[in-house]
Motif scaffolding. Structure first.
Motif, PDB file in Angstrom:
ATOM      1  N   GLY A 126       0.820  -1.210   0.000  1.00  0.00           N
ATOM      2  CA  GLY A 126       0.000   0.000   0.000  1.00  0.00           C
ATOM      3  C   GLY A 126       0.842   1.243   0.000  1.00  0.00           C
ATOM      4  N   TYR A 127       0.140   2.362   0.115  1.00  0.00           N
ATOM      5  CA  TYR A 127       0.837   3.645   0.189  1.00  0.00           C
ATOM      6  C   TYR A 127      -0.043   4.644   0.909  1.00  0.00           C
ATOM      7  N   CYS A 128       0.605   5.616   1.556  1.00  0.00           N
ATOM      8  CA  CYS A 128      -0.120   6.710   2.194  1.00  0.00           C
ATOM      9  C   CYS A 128       0.247   7.997   1.479  1.00  0.00           C
ATOM     10  N   LEU A 129      -0.741   8.800   1.171  1.00  0.00           N
ATOM     11  CA  LEU A 129      -0.541  10.083   0.481  1.00  0.00           C
ATOM     12  C   LEU A 129      -0.615  11.221   1.489  1.00  0.00           C
ATOM     13  N   TYR A 130       0.401  12.098   1.458  1.00  0.00           N
ATOM     14  CA  TYR A 130       0.362  13.314   2.263  1.00  0.00           C
ATOM     15  C   TYR A 130       0.084  14.460   1.313  1.00  0.00           C
ATOM     16  N   GLY A 131      -1.204  14.675   1.024  1.00  0.00           N
ATOM     17  CA  GLY A 131      -1.619  15.712   0.085  1.00  0.00           C
ATOM     18  C   GLY A 131      -2.655  16.589   0.755  1.00  0.00           C
ATOM     19  N   GLY A 132      -3.656  17.020  -0.003  1.00  0.00           N
ATOM     20  CA  GLY A 132      -4.742  17.819   0.553  1.00  0.00           C
ATOM     21  C   GLY A 132      -5.354  17.108   1.760  1.00  0.00           C
ATOM     22  N   THR A 134      -4.770  13.278   4.185  1.00  0.00           N
ATOM     23  CA  THR A 134      -3.917  12.110   4.405  1.00  0.00           C
ATOM     24  C   THR A 134      -4.783  10.883   4.140  1.00  0.00           C
ATOM     25  N   GLN A 135      -4.425  10.139   3.091  1.00  0.00           N
ATOM     26  CA  GLN A 135      -5.237   8.983   2.678  1.00  0.00           C
ATOM     27  C   GLN A 135      -4.310   7.802   2.449  1.00  0.00           C
ATOM     28  N   TYR A 136      -4.814   6.585   2.715  1.00  0.00           N
ATOM     29  CA  TYR A 136      -3.982   5.456   2.321  1.00  0.00           C
ATOM     30  C   TYR A 136      -4.768   4.382   1.618  1.00  0.00           C
ATOM     31  N   VAL A 137      -4.051   3.689   0.739  1.00  0.00           N
ATOM     32  CA  VAL A 137      -4.603   2.616  -0.086  1.00  0.00           C
ATOM     33  C   VAL A 137      -3.925   1.331   0.342  1.00  0.00           C
ATOM     34  N   LEU A 138      -4.720   0.290   0.570  1.00  0.00           N
ATOM     35  CA  LEU A 138      -4.193  -0.985   1.052  1.00  0.00           C
ATOM     36  C   LEU A 138      -4.629  -2.103   0.120  1.00  0.00           C
ATOM     37  N   ALA A 139      -3.665  -2.892  -0.364  1.00  0.00           N
ATOM     38  CA  ALA A 139      -3.975  -4.089  -1.159  1.00  0.00           C
ATOM     39  C   ALA A 139      -3.742  -5.301  -0.262  1.00  0.00           C
ATOM     40  N   TYR A 140      -4.817  -6.000   0.059  1.00  0.00           N
ATOM     41  CA  TYR A 140      -4.723  -7.134   0.995  1.00  0.00           C
ATOM     42  C   TYR A 140      -5.914  -8.049   0.759  1.00  0.00           C
ATOM     43  N   ASN A 141      -5.657  -9.360   0.790  1.00  0.00           N
ATOM     44  CA  ASN A 141      -6.748 -10.335   0.651  1.00  0.00           C
ATOM     45  C   ASN A 141      -7.551 -10.127  -0.625  1.00  0.00           C
ATOM     46  N   ASN A 142      -6.851  -9.886  -1.738  1.00  0.00           N
ATOM     47  CA  ASN A 142      -7.483  -9.765  -3.059  1.00  0.00           C
ATOM     48  C   ASN A 142      -8.417  -8.584  -3.222  1.00  0.00           C
ATOM     49  N   LYS A 143      -8.281  -7.574  -2.373  1.00  0.00           N
ATOM     50  CA  LYS A 143      -9.073  -6.368  -2.627  1.00  0.00           C
ATOM     51  C   LYS A 143      -8.313  -5.128  -2.194  1.00  0.00           C
ATOM     52  N   ILE A 144      -8.794  -3.992  -2.700  1.00  0.00           N
ATOM     53  CA  ILE A 144      -8.172  -2.705  -2.390  1.00  0.00           C
ATOM     54  C   ILE A 144      -9.109  -1.913  -1.491  1.00  0.00           C
ATOM     55  N   SER A 145      -8.579  -1.472  -0.357  1.00  0.00           N
ATOM     56  CA  SER A 145      -9.349  -0.596   0.532  1.00  0.00           C
ATOM     57  C   SER A 145      -8.688   0.780   0.547  1.00  0.00           C
ATOM     58  N   TYR A 238      10.743  -1.362  -3.017  1.00  0.00           N
ATOM     59  CA  TYR A 238       9.848  -0.543  -2.187  1.00  0.00           C
ATOM     60  C   TYR A 238       9.041   0.464  -3.000  1.00  0.00           C
ATOM     61  N   GLU A 239       9.098   0.371  -4.342  1.00  0.00           N
ATOM     62  CA  GLU A 239       8.251   1.236  -5.174  1.00  0.00           C
ATOM     63  C   GLU A 239       7.511   0.401  -6.237  1.00  0.00           C
ATOM     64  N   ALA A 240       8.276  -0.321  -7.064  1.00  0.00           N
ATOM     65  CA  ALA A 240       7.654  -1.018  -8.201  1.00  0.00           C
ATOM     66  C   ALA A 240       6.843  -2.248  -7.771  1.00  0.00           C
ATOM     67  N   TYR A 241       7.434  -3.144  -6.961  1.00  0.00           N
ATOM     68  CA  TYR A 241       6.665  -4.314  -6.501  1.00  0.00           C
ATOM     69  C   TYR A 241       5.367  -3.896  -5.792  1.00  0.00           C
ATOM     70  N   PRO A 242       5.433  -2.945  -4.816  1.00  0.00           N
ATOM     71  CA  PRO A 242       4.169  -2.589  -4.142  1.00  0.00           C
ATOM     72  C   PRO A 242       3.107  -2.075  -5.107  1.00  0.00           C
ATOM     73  N   PHE A 243       3.503  -1.174  -6.019  1.00  0.00           N
ATOM     74  CA  PHE A 243       2.479  -0.645  -6.933  1.00  0.00           C
ATOM     75  C   PHE A 243       1.989  -1.719  -7.905  1.00  0.00           C
ATOM     76  N   ALA A 244       2.867  -2.633  -8.319  1.00  0.00           N
ATOM     77  CA  ALA A 244       2.419  -3.725  -9.187  1.00  0.00           C
ATOM     78  C   ALA A 244       1.374  -4.567  -8.449  1.00  0.00           C
ATOM     79  N   HIS A 245       1.651  -4.883  -7.198  1.00  0.00           N
ATOM     80  CA  HIS A 245       0.718  -5.675  -6.371  1.00  0.00           C
ATOM     81  C   HIS A 245      -0.625  -4.951  -6.241  1.00  0.00           C
ATOM     82  N   ILE A 246      -0.571  -3.648  -6.021  1.00  0.00           N
ATOM     83  CA  ILE A 246      -1.794  -2.850  -5.875  1.00  0.00           C
ATOM     84  C   ILE A 246      -2.575  -2.841  -7.199  1.00  0.00           C
TER      85      ILE A 246
END
Ligand code: AFP
Length: 294
Positions: A126-132, A134-145, A238-246
């Motif tokens: 996953g990843y956490c965004l520090y923008g307008g 603070t949001q995070y995206v999680l890829a786990y158990n075959n779904k994205i939250s 720590y960049e390409a594998y995580p985003f590929a998984h997501i």
């Protein structure tokens, strides 16, 4: 503490750090270079300290790999099942102009021989965004939250429990200033096709922001290899594998130009780079149908 609880605590601490500090000061360089060769900023170091401090207390984690470290770090939990790799603050060269940055991570499970074969060993990313916000995206158990932090109650609130990518987008995202140096001419042809098909372009220069937009709106993101950076700029662990998984979890596609990023063997070097494509299905079909003329 559970891994996710350690991560959420870190996201809040890094977000607070960014929001409470003068962005010009945050952008000040310290007089050293990090292990992967990029300029180190004070905020990178502080974000790494937060992540390492929290995650090294997590009994499920055996090993930690960070963009800010020369080597993998072994925790005291030597029989724990997981390696975690992260970029504590991706896009930090943008911080002095208040552009979105983020933390990217992947959790890998060791096999019976204490090895990790490739990106298919990821159990959570996953990843956490520090923008307008603070949001995070999680890829786990075959779904994205998808979650957003609420400072009022100090919790992450669920925005979407099963995020899926569009089959086709309308935006392409590459650093086109490199196009005369790209070593894979398919990218040059592809851009012409996108323009013919009335796509528009966006380039923030923070992987988290560019990849997040591509995940939410669909389309095409790539950082190809070029004559200066033959493997591009994006780090595998720590960049390409995580985003590929997501992206795969969301119904999208990843590629290094030859195969899925997840099929690339686990690297011998912690900071190995890889060319990367992250996109919707339609744009991937266009890409693979371009002829290779290197
Ligand atoms: P920084 O963390 O040094 O800002 O680098 C960000 C990054 O690795 C990645 O997040 C971007 O996609 C890429 O660099 C941008 O590269 P360009 O310098 O070619 O825009």
């Amino acid at each position: 503490m559970e891994i996710l609880a350690c991560l959420e605590k870190s996201f809040v601490q890094i977000s607070d750090l960014i929001r409470k500090t003068n962005s010009v000061n945050l952008g000040n360089l310290v007089d050293t270079h990090n292990a992967s060769g990029d300029d180190v900023k004070t905020i990178d170091v502080m974000s790494n300290d937060i992540m390492k401090d929290n995650l090294s207390k997590c009994a499920l984690i055996r090993t930690i790999g960070s963009e800010e470290e020369d080597e993998f770090y072994s925790t005291k939990f030597t029989d724990a099942p997981y390696l975690i790799c992260y970029d504590p603050l991706d896009g930090s060269s943008n911080i002095d102009v208040n552009i979105t940055t983020g933390t990217i991570f992947s959790v890998y499970e060791y096999d019976a021989n204490n090895k990790i074969a490739d990106g298919h060993s990821i159990v959570m990313s996953g990843y956490c965004l520090y923008g307008g916000a603070t949001q995070y995206v999680l890829a786990y158990n075959n779904k994205i939250s998808f979650y957003q932090y609420s400072a009022e109650d100090g919790l992450f609130q669920l925005l979407n429990d099963n995020l899926k990518m569009k089959e086709k987008g309308a935006i392409y995202s590459l650093n086109e200033s490199n196009k005369k140096a790209w070593t894979d001419a398919r990218f040059n042809q592809l851009i012409e096709t996108f323009i013919e098909q009335k796509y528009t372009t966006r380039w923030v220069g923070s992987l988290v922001a560019d990849a997040h937009r591509t995940l939410i709106k669909g389309g095409f993101f790539a950082y190809p290899g070029n004559r200066k950076d033959t493997e591009g700029k994006i780090r595998l662990l720590y960049e390409a594998y995580p985003f590929a998984h997501i992206f795969h979890h969301a119904g999208g596609v990843s590629s290094n130009g030859v195969c899925s990023i997840l099929d690339v063997p686990f690297p011998a070097k912690i900071h190995q780079k890889t060319p990367i494509v992250l996109c919707s299905k339609y744009e991937h079909d266009l890409f693979v149908n371009m002829s290779m003329q290197v």
